[in-house]
Design a protein around this motif. Structure first.
Motif, PDB file in Angstrom:
ATOM      1  N   ASP A 158      45.208  27.001  35.574  1.00 51.75           N
ATOM      2  CA  ASP A 158      44.927  26.597  34.651  1.00 51.75           C
ATOM      3  C   ASP A 158      45.746  24.883  34.889  1.00 51.75           C
ATOM      4  OD1 ASP A 158      44.017  28.441  33.203  1.00 51.75           O
ATOM      5  OD2 ASP A 158      45.474  28.847  31.654  1.00 51.75           O
ATOM      6  N   ASP A 159      47.089  25.050  35.540  1.00 51.61           N
ATOM      7  CA  ASP A 159      47.154  24.108  35.699  1.00 51.61           C
ATOM      8  C   ASP A 159      46.572  23.184  36.285  1.00 51.61           C
ATOM      9  OD1 ASP A 159      49.422  22.145  36.010  1.00 51.61           O
ATOM     10  OD2 ASP A 159      50.953  23.446  37.250  1.00 51.61           O
ATOM     11  N   PHE A 160      45.581  23.561  37.642  1.00 53.57           N
ATOM     12  CA  PHE A 160      44.822  22.930  38.305  1.00 53.57           C
ATOM     13  C   PHE A 160      43.981  21.812  37.228  1.00 53.57           C
ATOM     14  CE2 PHE A 160      40.976  22.087  40.635  1.00 53.57           C
ATOM     15  CZ  PHE A 160      41.153  21.279  41.575  1.00 53.57           C
ATOM     16  N   ARG A 161      43.724  22.570  36.720  1.00 59.60           N
ATOM     17  CA  ARG A 161      42.193  22.076  35.647  1.00 59.60           C
ATOM     18  C   ARG A 161      42.637  21.377  34.313  1.00 59.60           C
ATOM     19  NH1 ARG A 161      39.695  25.549  31.426  1.00 59.60           N
ATOM     20  NH2 ARG A 161      40.534  27.405  31.415  1.00 59.60           N
ATOM     21  N   GLN A 162      43.852  21.511  34.558  1.00 57.48           N
ATOM     22  CA  GLN A 162      44.264  20.591  32.916  1.00 57.48           C
ATOM     23  C   GLN A 162      43.369  20.822  31.505  1.00 57.48           C
ATOM     24  OE1 GLN A 162      48.084  18.829  32.629  1.00 57.48           O
ATOM     25  NE2 GLN A 162      47.902  20.101  34.504  1.00 57.48           N
ATOM     26  N   GLY A 163      42.255  22.142  32.015  1.00 56.83           N
ATOM     27  CA  GLY A 163      41.802  21.796  30.729  1.00 56.83           C
ATOM     28  C   GLY A 163      40.276  21.651  30.404  1.00 56.83           C
ATOM     29  N   ALA A 164      40.221  21.180  31.955  1.00 57.83           N
ATOM     30  CA  ALA A 164      38.770  20.655  32.945  1.00 57.83           C
ATOM     31  C   ALA A 164      37.983  21.298  32.329  1.00 57.83           C
ATOM     32  CB  ALA A 164      38.961  20.021  33.504  1.00 57.83           C
ATOM     33  N   ALA A 165      37.033  21.584  31.997  1.00 63.09           N
ATOM     34  CA  ALA A 165      35.201  22.602  32.372  1.00 63.09           C
ATOM     35  C   ALA A 165      34.850  23.069  33.512  1.00 63.09           C
ATOM     36  CB  ALA A 165      34.495  22.590  31.693  1.00 63.09           C
ATOM     37  N   VAL A 166      34.826  24.002  33.901  1.00 64.37           N
ATOM     38  CA  VAL A 166      34.307  25.054  35.639  1.00 64.37           C
ATOM     39  C   VAL A 166      33.840  25.800  35.721  1.00 64.37           C
ATOM     40  CG1 VAL A 166      35.583  26.405  37.297  1.00 64.37           C
ATOM     41  CG2 VAL A 166      37.139  24.890  36.309  1.00 64.37           C
ATOM     42  N   ASP A 167      32.239  25.386  35.884  1.00 65.45           N
ATOM     43  CA  ASP A 167      31.339  26.695  36.005  1.00 65.45           C
ATOM     44  C   ASP A 167      30.922  27.603  36.488  1.00 65.45           C
ATOM     45  OD1 ASP A 167      29.407  24.225  33.413  1.00 65.45           O
ATOM     46  OD2 ASP A 167      30.533  23.173  35.102  1.00 65.45           O
ATOM     47  N   ARG A 168      32.053  26.815  38.463  1.00 66.96           N
ATOM     48  CA  ARG A 168      31.981  27.899  39.025  1.00 66.96           C
ATOM     49  C   ARG A 168      33.262  27.824  40.039  1.00 66.96           C
ATOM     50  NH1 ARG A 168      27.038  26.151  43.052  1.00 66.96           N
ATOM     51  NH2 ARG A 168      27.712  24.446  43.087  1.00 66.96           N
ATOM     52  N   LEU A 169      33.849  28.952  40.607  1.00 68.14           N
ATOM     53  CA  LEU A 169      34.959  29.158  40.868  1.00 68.14           C
ATOM     54  C   LEU A 169      34.562  30.404  42.409  1.00 68.14           C
ATOM     55  CD1 LEU A 169      37.917  28.796  41.166  1.00 68.14           C
ATOM     56  CD2 LEU A 169      37.998  30.787  39.829  1.00 68.14           C
ATOM     57  N   ALA A 204      35.331  34.615  32.395  1.00 65.60           N
ATOM     58  CA  ALA A 204      34.862  35.080  31.410  1.00 65.60           C
ATOM     59  C   ALA A 204      35.947  34.026  30.767  1.00 65.60           C
ATOM     60  CB  ALA A 204      35.091  36.426  30.421  1.00 65.60           C
ATOM     61  N   ALA A 205      37.485  34.096  31.132  1.00 68.42           N
ATOM     62  CA  ALA A 205      38.688  33.271  31.011  1.00 68.42           C
ATOM     63  C   ALA A 205      38.303  32.176  31.402  1.00 68.42           C
ATOM     64  CB  ALA A 205      39.622  33.442  31.622  1.00 68.42           C
ATOM     65  N   LEU A 206      37.070  30.894  32.060  1.00 69.59           N
ATOM     66  CA  LEU A 206      36.945  30.126  31.961  1.00 69.59           C
ATOM     67  C   LEU A 206      35.148  29.890  30.794  1.00 69.59           C
ATOM     68  CD1 LEU A 206      36.947  29.564  36.114  1.00 69.59           C
ATOM     69  CD2 LEU A 206      38.934  28.449  33.904  1.00 69.59           C
ATOM     70  N   GLY A 207      35.350  30.258  30.115  1.00 68.43           N
ATOM     71  CA  GLY A 207      34.172  30.534  30.077  1.00 68.43           C
ATOM     72  C   GLY A 207      32.586  30.507  30.028  1.00 68.43           C
ATOM     73  N   GLY A 208      32.679  31.372  30.864  1.00 66.98           N
ATOM     74  CA  GLY A 208      31.650  32.155  30.788  1.00 66.98           C
ATOM     75  C   GLY A 208      31.237  30.981  32.945  1.00 66.98           C
ATOM     76  N   ALA A 209      31.841  31.244  33.157  1.00 68.91           N
ATOM     77  CA  ALA A 209      32.191  30.706  35.254  1.00 68.91           C
ATOM     78  C   ALA A 209      31.354  32.040  35.932  1.00 68.91           C
ATOM     79  CB  ALA A 209      33.389  29.665  35.192  1.00 68.91           C
ATOM     80  N   SER A 210      30.635  31.306  36.663  1.00 70.28           N
ATOM     81  CA  SER A 210      30.412  32.047  37.713  1.00 70.28           C
ATOM     82  C   SER A 210      31.447  31.962  38.883  1.00 70.28           C
ATOM     83  CB  SER A 210      29.058  31.958  39.073  1.00 70.28           C
ATOM     84  OG  SER A 210      28.820  32.470  39.897  1.00 70.28           O
ATOM     85  N   VAL A 211      32.014  33.481  39.258  1.00 71.74           N
ATOM     86  CA  VAL A 211      33.244  33.359  40.474  1.00 71.74           C
ATOM     87  C   VAL A 211      33.128  34.220  41.273  1.00 71.74           C
ATOM     88  CG1 VAL A 211      35.561  34.289  40.083  1.00 71.74           C
ATOM     89  CG2 VAL A 211      34.673  33.463  37.629  1.00 71.74           C
ATOM     90  N   ARG A 212      32.875  33.713  42.249  1.00 69.40           N
ATOM     91  CA  ARG A 212      33.111  34.548  43.830  1.00 69.40           C
ATOM     92  C   ARG A 212      34.270  34.528  44.160  1.00 69.40           C
ATOM     93  NH1 ARG A 212      28.422  33.848  48.443  1.00 69.40           N
ATOM     94  NH2 ARG A 212      28.317  35.629  49.304  1.00 69.40           N
TER      95      ARG A 212
END
Length: 293
Positions: free
Chosen positions: A44-55, A84-92
């Motif tokens: 959260d500190d890194f993205r500062q509210g920006a949307a993330v689609d893949r992690l 889920a916390a990222l709004g449905g991002a793909s996480v690996r």
């Protein structure tokens, strides 16, 4: 599409944005883990509210399907929950040495330092050897990476004989590869040889006798791993302890002398070895890994 990559160690976490399978210039940031209760807070500190689609997250330790818990910090990772916390991002989530394996085809020439000269076979698989707080390896071949838990395997007989020549019966205290070659193992070896307790980095620079035994044992281990993994594409040492130990002036000579000379038409005697010096190598591997999904 916004992609984030992370390399989580016991002390620090590195993060960056990636695009098209490579890191975005100037986006790499460091975070001190003690400053955050969870990895999600770092994110959260890194993205500062920006949307993330893949992690893609690289961690030091074994990765179960979609979930992992760090052994040296009370942090756990669950791909589904993070997504889920990222709004449905793909996480690996992948192992950190696997990440370095994915990065090998993309590392620049100044990201690696040659230790043992040789000739890498075109298309040959490469072995990544991680020396640090723990010990492990990964095998990279093309865009694929094979995982292992080499640190938990028993010491090869060649390594044990090196210890036995200097420690006698006390060599039996070192049962697994990690118990000898990780940072704690180096300190235990120094104590077994009669040295005082001191940090690993200090042993590397000040305890010549201990380092002679350690490097001889490492050379014997690399010889055995040559047969196990057939790294005709070369051996890459990674991690803080690796940079310190393999960077010693005599280490390259000892490793070169231990290469297999008389089997498989001499191909094993020509395996080159490098040190990975790029701290962002695991991040680059995560970026490449995301682009393969």
């Amino acid at each position: 599409m916004q992609s984030v990559v992370a390399d989580v160690g016991g002390t620090n976490t590195r993060m960056a944005y990636s695009q098209g399978g490579v890191l975005v210039d100037g986006s790499v940031k460091w975070f001190r883990n003690d400053d955050y209760p969870t990895f999600a807070d770092v994110l959260d500190d890194f993205r500062q509210g920006a949307a993330v689609d893949r992690l893609c997250v690289a961690i030091a330790g074994p990765v179960m399907p979609g979930h992992v818990r760090l052994t040296n910090r009370d942090w756990s990772f669950d791909a589904a929950q993070l997504g889920a916390a990222l709004g449905g991002a793909s996480v690996r989530i992948i192992n950190d040495l696997a990440a370095v394996g994915h990065a090998l085809p993309y590392l620049s020439s100044d990201a690696v330092v040659p230790v043992v000269a040789g000739r890498a076979a075109p298309g040959g698989q490469a072995l990544v050897v991680g020396l640090g707080t723990g010990f492990n390896v990964s095998v990279a071949h093309g865009s694929g990476v094979m995982l292992a838990e080499e640190g938990h395997t028993g010491l090869p007989i060649g390594v044990y004989r090196v210890l036995q020549a200097h420690l006698g019966d006390k060599a039996a205290a070192f049962e697994t590869v990690e118990q000898l070659f990780a940072g704690a193992g180096l300190r235990a070896l120094h104590r077994a040889l009669g040295g005082a307790e001191m940090p690993s980095q200090q042993i590397v620079t000040q305890a010549a006798e201990t380092m002679a035994v350690y490097v001889a044992a490492l050379a014997a281990l690399c010889r055995d791993m040559t047969f196990q993994f057939m790294p005709l594409g070369g051996i890459y040492f990674n991690g803080g302890l690796a940079r310190a130990v393999v960077g010693l002036p005599e280490t390259g000579k000892v490793l070169a002398a231990a290469r297999v000379q008389d089997m498989f038409e001499g191909t094993l005697s020509d395996i080159p070895m490098w040190i990975v010096t790029d701290d962002a190598a695991a991040l680059a591997g995560c970026a490449a890994c995301l682009d393969q999904v």
